[in-house]
Design an enzyme around this catalytic site. Structure first.
Site, mmCIF file in Angstrom:
data_model
loop_
_atom_site.group_PDB
_atom_site.id
_atom_site.type_symbol
_atom_site.label_atom_id
_atom_site.label_comp_id
_atom_site.label_asym_id
_atom_site.label_seq_id
_atom_site.Cartn_x
_atom_site.Cartn_y
_atom_site.Cartn_z
ATOM 1 N N HIS A 50 0.821 -1.207 0.000
ATOM 2 C CA HIS A 50 0.000 0.000 0.000
ATOM 3 C C HIS A 50 0.858 1.261 0.000
ATOM 4 C CE1 HIS A 50 -2.022 3.271 2.307
ATOM 5 N NE2 HIS A 50 -2.896 3.097 1.336
ATOM 6 N N GLU A 53 2.157 1.850 -3.392
ATOM 7 C CA GLU A 53 1.133 2.429 -4.282
ATOM 8 C C GLU A 53 1.179 3.955 -4.228
ATOM 9 O OE1 GLU A 53 -3.154 3.859 -3.765
ATOM 10 O OE2 GLU A 53 -3.071 1.753 -3.135
ATOM 11 N N HIS A 54 1.366 4.518 -3.031
ATOM 12 C CA HIS A 54 1.481 5.965 -2.892
ATOM 13 C C HIS A 54 2.725 6.494 -3.608
ATOM 14 C CE1 HIS A 54 -1.413 7.145 0.496
ATOM 15 N NE2 HIS A 54 -1.634 5.850 0.302
ATOM 16 N N GLU A 130 -3.194 8.056 7.358
ATOM 17 C CA GLU A 130 -4.263 7.194 6.837
ATOM 18 C C GLU A 130 -4.534 6.032 7.793
ATOM 19 O OE1 GLU A 130 -5.372 4.701 2.760
ATOM 20 O OE2 GLU A 130 -3.637 6.045 2.765
#
Length: 423
Positions: A50, A53-54, A130
């Site tokens: 994840h 992905e950023h 997040e």
């Protein structure tokens, strides 16, 4: 019934699968699916997929950080990404005239992310925030506790975002190694759907990968062997106090087949619909509409690659928890012993057929359908034939599935009760 879909499939010598289809809509969607999600991570790097992905959008040797988004926005295109347990998905939707240029940019940022140190440290703070927001969300907290109850060993029990303690310690070099290992053409599916010929779409995507992969060394991606967990043999119970809640929450979960046993999942999909999808479903009608015991109740069959979970969720007053749990277990018991009515099954068949038609209306819908099934199942026929497989389920299939996988006496249950001051 004529088939809605007629995509062309093409495989490159480097292992990349390309799927393309012309669709008479003035847009083209390019979806890149990578067979890597949080399930392949070691505990020590949980959350890496994840976080990566950023970082994908932070530039390459050819593109300065921010340049990709600027050029996308200049042309009124849209781009986004998502990470799951089993895959990472990037997409861009553009006008046909801009597709060749923007597809090249999308492929470049995914294959050749430079992961610069300064941007890595900045984005770490974004990801940590997040994680904090997710842990502040009661629904996400409940879901995470349910997954931890559902699985003892499989990595599906962990959060896709990873824990703060891990993310705060990750190193830039670890991410570069992870990217080099997993973001390889043989682990990817590229899907292009929109208003150019399938041959032209394939040629643009192939050229984009040839240019982006120029000089890139192929690495070997090793996916460790994992086996599904056995069904629970007893009721496994977890209870929590959650001060933020106004009502109690109840989740009941069963381990069920995943995409690796796709043919076993269809009856469970129908059972979820009969139990808890729509106002006329059994649980909604009984517990919410007639008895008023819950304010919300739903059922779903959540299918991951290796193993799925059958998931029932309810919101109710804390004093109603025992009777709601007992009522759900009784409904499961009835599924094992009494035939579902033809009317109930027909309702689900109609819903599935309509959803499939509605889910084919845009290039983005179709690209997502093709990319998901090709990367997760390795077979597009399973996508096209999904409505037919659901239509073929009869009352005997449903009883058999309930007996095989949904025990009223063995399941995981997570209860979250409001704090003492909440009525």
């Amino acid at each position: 019934m004529s088939r809605l879909n007629a995509p062309k499939q093409h495989q490159l010598p480097n292992g990349l699968t390309i799927i393309a289809e012309q669709m008479p809509v003035e847009a083209i969607n390019l979806s890149l699916w990578i067979n890597v999600g949080s399930a392949v991570e070691a505990d020590a790097i949980n959350g890496m997929a994840h976080f990566l992905e950023h970082m994908i959008f932070k530039g390459t040797e050819q593109l300065a950080s921010g340049e990709f988004e600027r050029r996308i926005e200049e042309r009124g295109a849209v781009t986004n990404a998502a990470t799951s347990q089993d895959y990472t998905h990037y997409y861009v939707t553009s006008a046909p005239k801009d597709f060749a240029e923007l597809a090249q940019l999308q492929i470049d940022v995914v294959l050749n992310a430079s992961i610069p140190e300064e941007a890595f440290e900045r984005e770490r703070l974004v990801v940590l925030e997040e994680i904090r927001r997710s842990s502040d969300n009661p629904s996400r907290r409940t879901f995470q506790r349910a997954m931890e109850t559902a699985f003892d060993k499989l990595p599906y029990r962990r959060s896709v975002l990873g824990p703060e303690t891990v993310i705060s310690q990750l190193k830039q070099q670890q991410m570069q190694d992870f990217h080099a290992n997993w973001y390889q053409p043989q682990s990817m599916t590229a899907v292009a759907v929109g208003n150019l010929s399938a041959e032209e779409l394939i040629e643009i995507v192939e050229r984009g990968f040839q240019q982006a992969a120029n000089g890139k060394q192929s690495a070997k991606s090793n996916r460790s062997e994992m086996n599904p967990e056995l069904s629970l043999k007893e009721i496994v119970r977890q209870e929590f106090i959650d001060e933020s809640l106004q009502q109690a929450r109840l989740v009941m979960v069963w381990r069920v087949p995943g995409l690796s046993q796709l043919n076993q999942t269809y009856a469970l999909e129908v059972l979820a619909g009969i139990l808890g999808q729509g106002r006329t479903s059994r649980l909604v009608r009984d517990l919410r509409e007639e008895r008023g015991l819950v304010s919300h109740i739903s059922a779903s069959n959540m299918t991951q690659q290796l193993q799925g979970i059958f998931y029932i969720s309810a919101h109710c007053a804390a004093e109603n928890l025992p009777v709601v749990e007992a009522a759900i277990a009784q409904h499961i018991r009835v599924l094992q012993t009494e035939m579902a009515t033809e009317l109930e099954i027909a309702r689900i068949r109609t819903q599935v057929a309509n959803r499939f038609i509605f889910g084919n209306e845009t290039p983005s819908n179709r690209a997502t359908l093709y990319g998901y099934y090709q990367s997760m199942v390795g077979d597009l026929e399973a996508a096209f034939n999904y409505p037919a497989y659901i239509q073929s389920q009869d009352a005997t299939d449903l009883i058999q599935a309930a007996q095989n996988y949904l025990s009223p006496d063995a399941y995981g249950v997570v209860i979250l009760k409001p704090g003492e001051g909440v009525i």
